[in-house]
Design an enzyme around this catalytic site. Structure first.
Site, PDB file in Angstrom:
ATOM      1  N   LYS A  13      -1.031  -2.126  -2.692  1.00 58.62           N
ATOM      2  CA  LYS A  13      -0.943  -3.285  -1.796  1.00 58.62           C
ATOM      3  C   LYS A  13      -2.207  -3.406  -0.946  1.00 58.62           C
ATOM      4  CE  LYS A  13       2.809  -1.622   0.193  1.00 58.62           C
ATOM      5  NZ  LYS A  13       2.982  -0.334  -0.542  1.00 58.62           N
ATOM      6  N   ARG A  88       9.970  -4.750   5.310  1.00 55.15           N
ATOM      7  CA  ARG A  88      10.435  -3.581   4.581  1.00 55.15           C
ATOM      8  C   ARG A  88      11.948  -3.440   4.638  1.00 55.15           C
ATOM      9  NH1 ARG A  88       5.422  -0.460   4.885  1.00 55.15           N
ATOM     10  NH2 ARG A  88       5.636   1.455   3.712  1.00 55.15           N
ATOM     11  N   ARG A 127      -5.560  10.072  -2.779  1.00 57.52           N
ATOM     12  CA  ARG A 127      -6.199   9.077  -1.900  1.00 57.52           C
ATOM     13  C   ARG A 127      -6.901   9.744  -0.719  1.00 57.52           C
ATOM     14  NH1 ARG A 127      -2.551   4.390   0.523  1.00 57.52           N
ATOM     15  NH2 ARG A 127      -1.244   6.150   1.106  1.00 57.52           N
ATOM     16  N   ARG A 161      -4.404  10.873   4.825  1.00 57.11           N
ATOM     17  CA  ARG A 161      -3.285  10.517   5.693  1.00 57.11           C
ATOM     18  C   ARG A 161      -2.286  11.659   5.782  1.00 57.11           C
ATOM     19  NH1 ARG A 161      -1.373   4.527   3.933  1.00 57.11           N
ATOM     20  NH2 ARG A 161       0.660   5.531   4.147  1.00 57.11           N
ATOM     21  N   ARG A 172       9.397   8.600   1.505  1.00 62.58           N
ATOM     22  CA  ARG A 172       8.904   7.206   1.494  1.00 62.58           C
ATOM     23  C   ARG A 172       9.483   6.437   0.303  1.00 62.58           C
ATOM     24  NH1 ARG A 172       2.682   8.561   1.810  1.00 62.58           N
ATOM     25  NH2 ARG A 172       2.333   6.337   1.508  1.00 62.58           N
TER      26      ARG A 172
END
Ligand code: AP5
Length: 217
Positions: A13, A88, A127, A161, A172
């Protein structure tokens, strides 16, 4: 054009929102980025949400709706808004509808990005971002041109992160399937939903999103 990018953690996203901002002069409203900024700046709200985010749970509807309301009423978005990571929950989706109506705007389309869970784990755990300018990278899919040096600003500081680990990702993903995936049916019923295959290469996904946007422009 005002659009929602909907998909599980790591679907791409943020990556695709970045392309749309660069190409279409749209404004990206990422509740994840807003909450991380609050965490870093140490505001009362930031302190309140830090542990919740690190565990991979959802922050309360009240907080995120407040953040979006503030942006919708103050940001100048001639090219339109990209909602990234918001809504969400069904309550957030209802609130967004009401807020858009209040400011005289409408939602043009919702793009669902479909990606297998197995690919998500690889995307999330690989990431990292530049510690100076925030440019995003991936250990396999988007390496800096020169190893260890940011392409954008030349910094050699990188960070990951706190919620980008397998344990938080499980939470998540569960939050996505339990709280967020019902939005697929919600927006389908409203005639707003389009789906793209998020598993392809970044430019292939971008091209499918362009086609989806062309259908509603
Ligand atoms: P948030 O920041 O929104 O995180 P998320 O939804 O988990 O999504 P990500 O940012 O992890 O993934 P992405 O889909 O943007 O993927 P990206 O493009 O980076 O939320 C974080 C937390 O904040 C939540 O857990 C919650 O606690 C809280 N929160 C936020 N909003 C909330 C809300 N509305 N309500 C309640 N709580 C909220 O891509 C991932 C990696 O893959 C990158 O390295 C990228 O380079 C790579 N990649 C991207 N596309 C491709 C591709 N096509 N091929 C190969 N690699 C790719």
């Amino acid at each position: 054009m005002n659009i929602i990018l909907l998909g599980p953690p790591g679907a791409g996203k943020g990556t695709q929102a970045g392309f749309l901002v660069a190409e279409r002069d749209m404004v990206q409203l990422s509740t994840g980025d807003m909450l991380r900024a609050a965490k870093t700046s140490g505001t009362e709200m930031g302190k309140k949400v830090a542990a919740v985010m690190d565990r991979g749970e959802l922050v309360t509807d009240e907080i995120v709706i407040g953040l979006i309301e503030e942006q919708l009423t103050t940001a100048d978005a001639a090219g339109g808004f990209i909602f990234d990571g918001f809504p969400r929950t069904l309550a957030q989706a209802d609130a967004l509808g009401a807020l858009l109506e209040k400011v005289g705007k409408k939602l043009d389309t919702v793009i669902e990005m479909r990606v297998d869970d197995s690919a998500l784990v690889k995307r999330i755990t690989g990431r990292f971002t530049c510690g100076n300018c925030g440019a995003g990278y991936h250990e396999e899919f988007k390496k800096p041109a020169k190893d260890g040096v940011c392409d954008e600003c030349g910094s050699t500081e990188f960070k990951k992160r706190a919620d980008d680990n397998e344990e938080s990702l499980k939470t998540r993903l569960m939050a996505y399937y339990k709280e967020t995936s019902p939005l697929i049916g919600y927006y389908y019923a409203k005639g707003k939903l389009q789906s793209v295959d998020g598993l392809g290469a970044m430019d292939a996904v971008a091209s499918d999103i362009t086609k989806a946007l062309d259908k509603v422009s």
